[in-house]
Design an enzyme around this catalytic site. Structure first.
Site, PDB file in Angstrom:
ATOM      1  N   CYS A 103     106.151  12.096  95.180  1.00  0.00           N
ATOM      2  CA  CYS A 103     104.750  12.487  95.313  1.00  0.00           C
ATOM      3  C   CYS A 103     104.036  12.183  94.006  1.00  0.00           C
ATOM      4  O   CYS A 103     104.585  12.406  92.933  1.00  0.00           O
ATOM      5  CB  CYS A 103     104.665  13.980  95.620  1.00  0.00           C
ATOM      6  SG  CYS A 103     102.999  14.594  95.843  1.00  0.00           S
ATOM      7  N   HIS A 145     103.894  14.270 105.281  1.00  0.00           N
ATOM      8  CA  HIS A 145     103.810  14.642 103.867  1.00  0.00           C
ATOM      9  C   HIS A 145     102.346  14.860 103.455  1.00  0.00           C
ATOM     10  O   HIS A 145     102.025  15.845 102.784  1.00  0.00           O
ATOM     11  CB  HIS A 145     104.456  13.520 103.031  1.00  0.00           C
ATOM     12  CG  HIS A 145     104.361  13.683 101.549  1.00  0.00           C
ATOM     13  ND1 HIS A 145     105.475  13.872 100.744  1.00  0.00           N
ATOM     14  CD2 HIS A 145     103.294  13.678 100.706  1.00  0.00           C
ATOM     15  CE1 HIS A 145     105.079  13.979  99.475  1.00  0.00           C
ATOM     16  NE2 HIS A 145     103.767  13.862  99.425  1.00  0.00           N
ATOM     17  N   GLU A 146     101.466  13.941 103.892  1.00  0.00           N
ATOM     18  CA  GLU A 146     100.057  14.030 103.460  1.00  0.00           C
ATOM     19  C   GLU A 146      99.330  15.193 104.138  1.00  0.00           C
ATOM     20  O   GLU A 146      98.492  15.856 103.507  1.00  0.00           O
ATOM     21  CB  GLU A 146      99.329  12.711 103.721  1.00  0.00           C
ATOM     22  CG  GLU A 146      99.931  11.475 103.037  1.00  0.00           C
ATOM     23  CD  GLU A 146     100.198  11.632 101.553  1.00  0.00           C
ATOM     24  OE1 GLU A 146      99.535  12.458 100.885  1.00  0.00           O
ATOM     25  OE2 GLU A 146     101.099  10.939 101.046  1.00  0.00           O
ATOM     26  N   HIS A 149      99.816  18.267 102.328  1.00  0.00           N
ATOM     27  CA  HIS A 149      98.919  18.459 101.176  1.00  0.00           C
ATOM     28  C   HIS A 149      97.629  19.157 101.603  1.00  0.00           C
ATOM     29  O   HIS A 149      97.072  19.965 100.846  1.00  0.00           O
ATOM     30  CB  HIS A 149      98.544  17.106 100.549  1.00  0.00           C
ATOM     31  CG  HIS A 149      99.560  16.578  99.577  1.00  0.00           C
ATOM     32  ND1 HIS A 149      99.948  17.246  98.443  1.00  0.00           N
ATOM     33  CD2 HIS A 149     100.248  15.409  99.559  1.00  0.00           C
ATOM     34  CE1 HIS A 149     100.846  16.517  97.779  1.00  0.00           C
ATOM     35  NE2 HIS A 149     101.049  15.397  98.437  1.00  0.00           N
TER      36      HIS A 149
END
Ligand code: NI
Length: 163
Positions: A103, A145-146, A149
């Protein structure tokens, strides 16, 4: 040249917030398009394969998914970068797959994370059109993953310690 931005690092409060939905009146605005350009330029500068707006201190639900082979991920498949506004995973496979993640906000660590092998994601593009797409493997991993966030979650919270 588009300006790049500083990238928030693990421990900074912005990375643990729930990001705000992008509103319809923002679609097509100069500032939203500029945000997308800056996000993309920042990702490219750092050899990322994805990035989320909170990583450049904008707590809004915008991500870019841009799998391609590069220095950090030599085996990544090549795809056209996709800007996703308000992405939502509407289906995920029961099958999980373990893979290595890093990341831009955690540059000193990589690790194995279990993610759904295949997902269907619904989002708005920069024109405000609703898109539904199914992705598998590494691009599906990037989306998961994004979106994490946008929900204030870092991959380090999902590490598979048994791997
Ligand atoms: Ni990240």
């Amino acid at each position: 040249m588009t300006n790049t931005a500083a990238v928030a690092q693990r421990g900074e409060a912005i990375l643990s917030l729930i990001a705000a939905e992008i509103q319809s009146f923002e679609i097509g605005s100069t500032w939203l398009n500029a945000l997308s350009e800056t996000l993309n330029a920042t990702m490219l500068e750092r050899n990322g394969v994805g990035i989320a707006a909170p990583q450049i201190y904008i707590s809004k639900r915008m991500i870019i998914v841009a799998s391609r082979p590069n220095l950090r991920y030599p085996d990544a498949p090549d795809m056209q970068p996709i800007v996703m506004l308000n992405p939502v995973i509407t289906q995920r496979s029961n099958e999980m797959t373990l893979g290595e993640e890093g990341c831009l906000s955690v540059p000193d660590e990589r690790g194995q994370v279990a993610r759904a092998q295949q997902i269907t994601v619904q989002y708005l593009n920069l024109k405000g059109e609703t898109i539904v797409t199914t992705l598998a493997g590494f691009p599906a991993r990037i989306v998961q993953h994004e979106i994490d966030h946008l929900d204030g979650i870092l991959f380090t919270e999902r590490l598979n310690r048994q791997a």
